[in-house]
Design a protein around this motif. Structure first.
Motif, PDB file in Angstrom:
ATOM      1  N   THR A   3      27.147 -72.085 -16.935  1.00 54.05           N
ATOM      2  CA  THR A   3      28.461 -71.823 -16.355  1.00 54.05           C
ATOM      3  C   THR A   3      28.735 -70.325 -16.440  1.00 54.05           C
ATOM      4  O   THR A   3      28.406 -69.704 -17.441  1.00 54.05           O
ATOM      5  N   PRO A   4      29.287 -69.751 -15.397  1.00 56.13           N
ATOM      6  CA  PRO A   4      29.606 -68.319 -15.466  1.00 56.13           C
ATOM      7  C   PRO A   4      30.466 -68.051 -16.689  1.00 56.13           C
ATOM      8  O   PRO A   4      31.462 -68.724 -16.910  1.00 56.13           O
ATOM      9  N   SER A   5      30.068 -67.157 -17.434  1.00 53.78           N
ATOM     10  CA  SER A   5      30.783 -66.924 -18.675  1.00 53.78           C
ATOM     11  C   SER A   5      31.094 -65.449 -18.844  1.00 53.78           C
ATOM     12  O   SER A   5      30.208 -64.612 -18.930  1.00 53.78           O
ATOM     13  N   ALA A   6      32.360 -65.160 -18.855  1.00 54.89           N
ATOM     14  CA  ALA A   6      32.795 -63.776 -19.024  1.00 54.89           C
ATOM     15  C   ALA A   6      32.388 -63.245 -20.382  1.00 54.89           C
ATOM     16  O   ALA A   6      32.029 -62.086 -20.528  1.00 54.89           O
ATOM     17  N   VAL A   8      29.777 -63.988 -22.168  1.00 56.66           N
ATOM     18  CA  VAL A   8      28.368 -63.607 -22.177  1.00 56.66           C
ATOM     19  C   VAL A   8      28.210 -62.248 -21.513  1.00 56.66           C
ATOM     20  O   VAL A   8      27.549 -61.341 -22.011  1.00 56.66           O
ATOM     21  N   ALA A   9      28.870 -62.121 -20.355  1.00 58.99           N
ATOM     22  CA  ALA A   9      28.753 -60.880 -19.604  1.00 58.99           C
ATOM     23  C   ALA A   9      29.353 -59.716 -20.376  1.00 58.99           C
ATOM     24  O   ALA A   9      28.813 -58.610 -20.368  1.00 58.99           O
ATOM     25  N   ASP A  10      30.472 -59.974 -21.044  1.00 58.12           N
ATOM     26  CA  ASP A  10      31.115 -58.900 -21.801  1.00 58.12           C
ATOM     27  C   ASP A  10      30.148 -58.293 -22.803  1.00 58.12           C
ATOM     28  O   ASP A  10      30.108 -57.087 -23.011  1.00 58.12           O
ATOM     29  N   ALA A  13      27.863 -55.980 -21.021  1.00 58.06           N
ATOM     30  CA  ALA A  13      28.452 -54.968 -20.141  1.00 58.06           C
ATOM     31  C   ALA A  13      28.162 -53.550 -20.613  1.00 58.06           C
ATOM     32  O   ALA A  13      27.741 -52.707 -19.829  1.00 58.06           O
TER      33      ALA A  13
END
Lengths: 460, 192
Positions: A3-6, A8-10, A13
């Motif tokens: 699932t797109p996960s902010a 994880v991305a954070d 980044a």
């Protein structure tokens, strides 16, 4: 299933921040995607900035040299008047100095005053003997010069000093004249004050001299022959005895630093005015300087006009090349622009990015162009001093060639630009069914904006 | 039809309305806004919509640069999209390093970068083997559900129907059949 996960991305980044993308970076990547063309464009920009200055710099430098040469050969003037005694000589000196200083200021520097009387007819006797040389009966002038000491080297004895003289006047003459007359230091001689009149004036040689330098403009502009050189009081005593007038003169030399190429016509005009004023006072200005300065100015203008044409030709040529290469670079970015337009980028922003990339290259070229300009200035300053001052005719073939090539390029440019200008930026090309949806192979269609922009640049 | 829906071409006749946007009457500027905010498009040849000199991450970021915004936010969204479509550790890869299925996945990420309301995919599974195609559609379904994005997919693969809510069968440009399958399509108005 992921699932797109902010969150994880954070976490990633910061790690990938450096590999991100900004408008500026995209613009730069786009303008340098063809590195060879980008380098050529950069060089063209440097040439456009630096090269056109070269002829102008050469012109300025050559102008300075030409002026120096003009002033060296024709840069003196003499004002003369007949005077009967020392008082009128002094008055003449003061008046002329005042006038010249007032009208011409620092453009001229004083070269001294002189007076000349003659001819005196030598020689009835030398040390009581009749000389044997044929020259002994020549007419000679008696002279006074207030600046003789600074232009001669004393070979023997000394120069006559001012002060009450005796029955025999102290005289100096050049070694060459003495040799010609067969006279030596301490010789006494007498002369007729007028032809056929009993000798009434006698002199003794107290000094022999020779010119310090043959390049000294003093020898060109002093109208005295400086044959029998006397001190001031002795000269005017002789004049009184002789009951005749003498020619008084004042010499001036042009000062190159004070005249300058731009002031040449002004100085020439001022000299003409001074000449006119002196004429009304029975004084005569003798100098080729006004004519020489006018001629110099005319030649300088012709040279600068030719060099300006050459400069314009160079500028147009470099600019044309710049525009051509820039057009190629813009062409290369057409597919990228199509993609961005298809993604909803505003057309103005897309074009702004493409042009900003080129502007970035121009910005980088600016300091290098400036350095190039300074280097060219150094080269141009040194060039003409190695030889003769340049004339307009020296540059006419090159100027004509450059101008012709620039005009030729201007004629050819629209055709080349139109031929090279690529697929129009139309996002719909990306979906062309027969082309595998790739704008990179889309049919070539004229980009409406790409041709007018370079042409407008050249026009500007 | 799909290029008209994508706002890449204007309809020459008839009416096309997508979520209130009448595509026949849009000005140039409105059409740009529509392409930017309303739709994301995946080309039949997905590389056609990518910028070959940029990395995977940069390709997803590029569409977002059309509007101002915080770089950190853009990065967060891009990485999230890439993560969800399997590019977790390959954000810095060049396009030349990607396989054709990966290229197609990246094209989807790029199309979804500006969080459009409608994703348009032209022949989404063309050229993919059936495993790769099924994984792609499955992952896409999850991503669309998470982002509440509708999708219009043109495909020749009949199995794709199991993943959609409405099917329009088109032959020679004519809609022959419209089949609604529960749950019904979300609040997307599509008028042809």
């Amino acid at each position: 299933m992921r699932t797109p996960s902010a969150s994880v991305a954070d976490g990633r980044a910061d790690r990938v921040q450096a590999r991100g993308l900004s408008w500026t970076r995209l613009s730069w990547l786009q303008s340098t995607q063809r590195r060879g063309a980008a380098v050529v464009l950069w060089l063209c920009l440097v040439a456009t900035l630096a090269l056109p200055a070269l002829p102008v710099l050469i012109g300025v430098s050559s102008g300075q040299l030409a002026l120096a040469q003009t002033l060296a050969s024709d840069g003196g003037l003499a004002v003369e008047q007949r005077v009967s005694d020392q008082a009128s000589f002094d008055l003449f000196e003061r008046d002329v100095d005042h006038l010249v200083t007032e009208r011409l200021g620092p453009a001229l520097v004083s070269g001294g005053a002189y007076a000349s009387a003659g001819p005196l007819h030598l020689v009835l006797s030398v040390n009581g003997q009749f000389p044997s040389t044929a020259a002994a009966r020549m007419g000679m002038t008696a002279d006074y010069s207030d600046s003789l000491a600074s232009h001669v080297s004393v070979v023997a004895g000394q120069l006559p000093e001012d002060g009450p003289g005796g029955a025999v006047a102290a005289v100096a003459m050049s070694q060459a004249t003495a040799d010609q007359l067969g006279l030596q230091l301490s010789d006494e001689f007498c002369a007729e004050l007028s032809a056929g009149v009993e000798p009434a004036w006698c002199g003794r040689i107290v000094g022999l001299w020779k010119p310090r330098s043959s390049d000294d403009p003093f020898w060109r502009w002093s109208r005295t022959r400086l044959e029998l050189t006397l001190a001031k009081s002795a000269f005017f005593d002789l004049l009184k005895q002789r009951r005749s007038a003498a020619t008084a003169g004042r010499v001036y030399w042009a000062r190159p630093g004070a005249i300058g190429e731009d002031r040449a016509p002004t100085v020439a005009a001022a000299l003409d005015r001074v000449s006119g004023e002196l004429g009304t006072q029975s004084r005569q200005l003798d100098s080729p300087l006004p004519t020489s300065l006018e001629r110099f100015d005319a030649q300088r203008r012709a040279l600068l006009s030719t060099l300006a044409l050459l400069s314009a030709g160079l500028l147009l040529t470099a600019l044309s090349a710049t525009v051509l290469v820039a057009t190629r670079l813009l062409d290369a970015a057409v597919p990228d622009r199509a993609v961005l337009l298809a993604r909803g980028w505003p057309r103005r922003r897309v074009w702004g990015m493409s042009l900003a990339g080129l502007a970035g290259l121009a910005l980088l070229a600016l300091p290098v162009g400036l350095v190039g300009w300074l280097l060219l200035a150094a080269v141009a300053t040194g060039w003409p001093t190695a030889g003769q001052a340049l004339r307009a005719s020296d540059f006419q073939p090159a100027g004509t060639a450059f101008l012709a090539s620039a005009v030729g390029l201007l004629i050819v440019l629209p055709w080349v630009a139109a031929r090279g200008t690529s697929p129009g930026v139309d996002p719909a090309d990306l979906t062309h069914p027969s082309l595998g949806t790739s704008a990179r192979h889309a049919p070539r269609r004229r980009e409406p904006g790409a041709v007018p922009i370079p042409i407008a640049l050249v026009g500007a | 039809m799909i290029t008209i829906l994508a706002g890449l071409r204007a309809p020459t006749q008839g009416r096309v309305v997508v979520a209130g946007w009448d595509l026949a009457t849009l000005t140039g500027s409105q059409r740009e806004t529509y392409r930017r905010r309303m739709v994301g498009f995946v080309w039949q040849d997905p590389s056609g919509g990518l910028l070959p000199r940029l990395t995977v991450l940069q390709n997803v970021l590029a569409p977002m640069l059309a509007e101002s915004g915080a770089e950190r936010d853009r990065l967060r969204i891009a990485l999230s999209l890439l993560e969800s479509l399997g590019f977790g550790r390959r954000a810095g890869d060049q396009l030349s390093q990607l396989t054709p299925p990966e290229i197609r996945r990246l094209a989807i990420c790029t199309a979804l970068a500006n969080r459009p309301q409608l994703l348009l995919a032209d022949d989404l599974t063309a050229g993919l083997d059936s495993d790769a195609a099924r994984r792609l559609v499955s992952d896409l379904e999850v991503v669309l559900a998470a982002s509440r994005t509708s999708a219009l997919i043109v495909t020749h693969d009949r199995w794709v129907r199991r993943h959609v809510h409405r099917i329009v069968r088109i032959h020679d440009g004519l809609a022959l059949e419209v089949l609604d399958e529960p749950p019904a399509a979300r609040d997307l108005e599509l008028a042809l």
